[in-house]
Each structure stands twice: as structure tokens, then as C-alpha cells.
Design an enzyme around this catalytic site. Structure first.
Site, PDB file in Angstrom:
ATOM      1  N   VAL A   1       0.841  -1.193   0.000  1.00 10.07           N
ATOM      2  CA  VAL A   1       0.000   0.000   0.000  1.00 10.07           C
ATOM      3  C   VAL A   1       0.877   1.245   0.000  1.00 10.07           C
ATOM      4  CG1 VAL A   1      -1.679   1.289   1.392  1.00 10.07           C
ATOM      5  CG2 VAL A   1      -1.878  -1.193   1.181  1.00 10.07           C
ATOM      6  N   ARG A   2       0.470   2.254  -0.763  1.00 10.20           N
ATOM      7  CA  ARG A   2       1.138   3.550  -0.843  1.00 10.20           C
ATOM      8  C   ARG A   2       2.577   3.446  -1.360  1.00 10.20           C
ATOM      9  NH1 ARG A   2      -3.139   5.784  -1.160  1.00 10.20           N
ATOM     10  NH2 ARG A   2      -4.267   6.675   0.585  1.00 10.20           N
TER      11      ARG A   2
ATOM     12  N   LYS B   1       2.180   2.438  -6.834  1.00  8.98           N
ATOM     13  CA  LYS B   1       1.681   1.578  -7.913  1.00  8.98           C
ATOM     14  C   LYS B   1       0.748   2.314  -8.858  1.00  8.98           C
ATOM     15  CE  LYS B   1      -0.278  -1.401  -5.243  1.00  8.98           C
ATOM     16  NZ  LYS B   1      -0.063  -0.776  -3.940  1.00  8.98           N
ATOM     17  N   SER B   2      -0.210   3.041  -8.334  1.00  7.75           N
ATOM     18  CA  SER B   2      -1.216   3.687  -9.184  1.00  7.75           C
ATOM     19  C   SER B   2      -0.586   4.729 -10.104  1.00  7.75           C
ATOM     20  CB  SER B   2      -2.311   4.328  -8.333  1.00  7.75           C
ATOM     21  OG  SER B   2      -3.043   3.326  -7.665  1.00  7.75           O
TER      22      SER B   2
ATOM     23  N   HIS C   1      -8.154   8.948  -7.270  1.00  8.02           N
ATOM     24  CA  HIS C   1      -7.619   8.120  -8.356  1.00  8.02           C
ATOM     25  C   HIS C   1      -8.187   8.544  -9.711  1.00  8.02           C
ATOM     26  CE1 HIS C   1      -5.051   5.095  -6.532  1.00  8.02           C
ATOM     27  NE2 HIS C   1      -5.876   5.034  -5.517  1.00  8.02           N
ATOM     28  N   ARG C   2      -9.478   8.862  -9.752  1.00 12.21           N
ATOM     29  CA  ARG C   2     -10.088   9.324 -11.011  1.00 12.21           C
ATOM     30  C   ARG C   2      -9.418  10.587 -11.511  1.00 12.21           C
ATOM     31  NH1 ARG C   2     -15.861   8.402  -9.447  1.00 12.21           N
ATOM     32  NH2 ARG C   2     -16.159   6.337 -10.311  1.00 12.21           N
ATOM     33  N   ALA C   3      -9.148  11.513 -10.594  1.00 10.29           N
ATOM     34  CA  ALA C   3      -8.530  12.788 -10.965  1.00 10.29           C
ATOM     35  C   ALA C   3      -7.107  12.602 -11.495  1.00 10.29           C
ATOM     36  CB  ALA C   3      -8.527  13.730  -9.756  1.00 10.29           C
TER      37      ALA C   3
ATOM     38  N   ARG D   1      -6.193  10.187 -13.476  1.00  8.43           N
ATOM     39  CA  ARG D   1      -6.241   9.559 -14.797  1.00  8.43           C
ATOM     40  C   ARG D   1      -6.667  10.574 -15.847  1.00  8.43           C
ATOM     41  NH1 ARG D   1      -9.201   5.464 -11.792  1.00  8.43           N
ATOM     42  NH2 ARG D   1     -11.123   6.120 -12.796  1.00  8.43           N
TER      43      ARG D   1
ATOM     44  N   GLU E   1     -16.585   0.282 -14.345  1.00  9.36           N
ATOM     45  CA  GLU E   1     -16.606   0.077 -12.904  1.00  9.36           C
ATOM     46  C   GLU E   1     -17.131  -1.296 -12.531  1.00  9.36           C
ATOM     47  OE1 GLU E   1     -17.852   3.074 -10.274  1.00  9.36           O
ATOM     48  OE2 GLU E   1     -17.006   4.677 -11.478  1.00  9.36           O
TER      49      GLU E   1
END
Length: 172
Positions: free
Chosen positions: A11-12, A15-16, A52-54, A56, A64
Site C-alpha cells: 500500500v502507498r 503503484k497507481s 484516483h479518477r482525478a 487519470r 466500474e
């Protein structure tokens, strides 16, 4: 066979952000498979999803929590530049009411579809087994299941990365 990139880590670990960077290099519209099914009663998780959306690109298509990921991708009106699936852990959690054999078989089908697709696929996972053995049987089962899914993904991947402290370490 298409490229299958596996990106895992705690976590953190970054990765994203790394996944978005890789997927942006494909150009065009990426299909983002969000495996988390929104819960209107969980404000903290809703804030995470919004963050997370912001991060991308706006032109990316977000699917979804599709029940059948290969079918959802096949139903797209035009092929994406690539597919980013986030994450193995939330995908597994949505199916935790099934037995392990059914979950593993469904994951194997998803991996086969990703390898046969005409676009690259990037799969994000969390390494959740780096801690003491949980005392709860369901937590042990979930930890083990995520580990098995990660092993299958890593074995099938053309490229695999471990993210630690924001730094990528190439595994394969």
C-alpha cells in the site's frame, strides 16, 4: 500474444501513479477497469476513488466493477489503446463469496483473454501477505487467495514490477 504487465507492491508504494504513467505511454484511450464496487456509505473510500479518477486522463474509459471483465471489454464499441486493471485485491474481494477454485478459474480466464487481446494489459496488485499470519480464518483465506492470484499473474506476465517506496524494481 499481447504484452501483460504486472505491477505489484505494498500500500502507498506508488503503484497507481506508475500504472498511469505506463498506460499513458500507449497513447489514445485506455480502458481503466476499476474493480472496486462503490459503496455510498463509505465516504473515505469515495474520496480515494475520486482522487484516483482525478489522476487519470479524462479521455480514458472507466468500466466500474464489471462482473465479467473479458465480456465487458469485448462489448466496447472500439478497441482501447490498452487496458489497466486496478486491482487484483478488489477483484478478489468482489468474488469472495465463491469458492477458491471458481475464483482461480475465473482469474485464469481473465489472464488468457488479456494475453490474447490485441492491446497491452497492465494489472495492479497489492502485496498483502508481508505481515504476520492473520488470526481470522477469512483473512488467512483472502491473503492466500491474493497470493495465488499474484503468482498466476506474475507467471503469465511478459513484464513484472515491484513498487517499494515509490521506486520500481523490475522482477521480470
Amino acid at each position: 500474444m499481447s504484452d501483460l504487465i504486472f505491477l505489484t507492491g505494498p500500500v502507498r508504494s506508488g503503484k497507481s501513479a506508475r500504472a498511469v504513467d505506463i498506460a499513458q505511454s500507449w497513447g489514445g484511450s485506455v480502458a481503466f477497469i476499476a474493480c472496486y464496487a462503490s459503496d455510498p456509505d463509505d465516504a473515505e473510500m469515495a474520496a480515494r476513488v475520486a482522487r484516483h479518477r482525478a489522476e487519470r486522463p479524462a479521455e480514458w474509459l472507466t468500466l466500474e466493477a464489471p462482473t465479467d471483465v473479458p465480456a465487458a471489454l469485448a462489448a466496447l464499441p472500439s478497441p482501447p489503446a490498452g487496458v489497466l486493471l486496478d486491482s487484483v485485491v478488489t477483484w478478489a474481494a468482489a468474488r469472495f463469496d465463491q469458492d477458491d477454485a471458481a475464483i482461480l478459474a475465473e482469474w485464469d480466464r481473465l489472464i488468457e483473454a488479456a494475453r490474447a487481446a490485441p492491446w497491452p494489459t497492465l494489472i495492479v496488485a497489492d502485496e498483502i501477505g508481508w505481515s504476520p499470519v492473520p488470526m481470522d480464518a477469512d483473512l488467512r483465506r483472502f491473503r492466500d487467495l491474493c497470493g495465488w492470484l499474484g503468482q498466476r499473474t506474475g507467471a503469465a506476465a511478459t513484464e513484472a514490477w515491484l513498487m517499494v517506496a515509490g521506486l520500481p524494481l523490475r522482477l521480470k
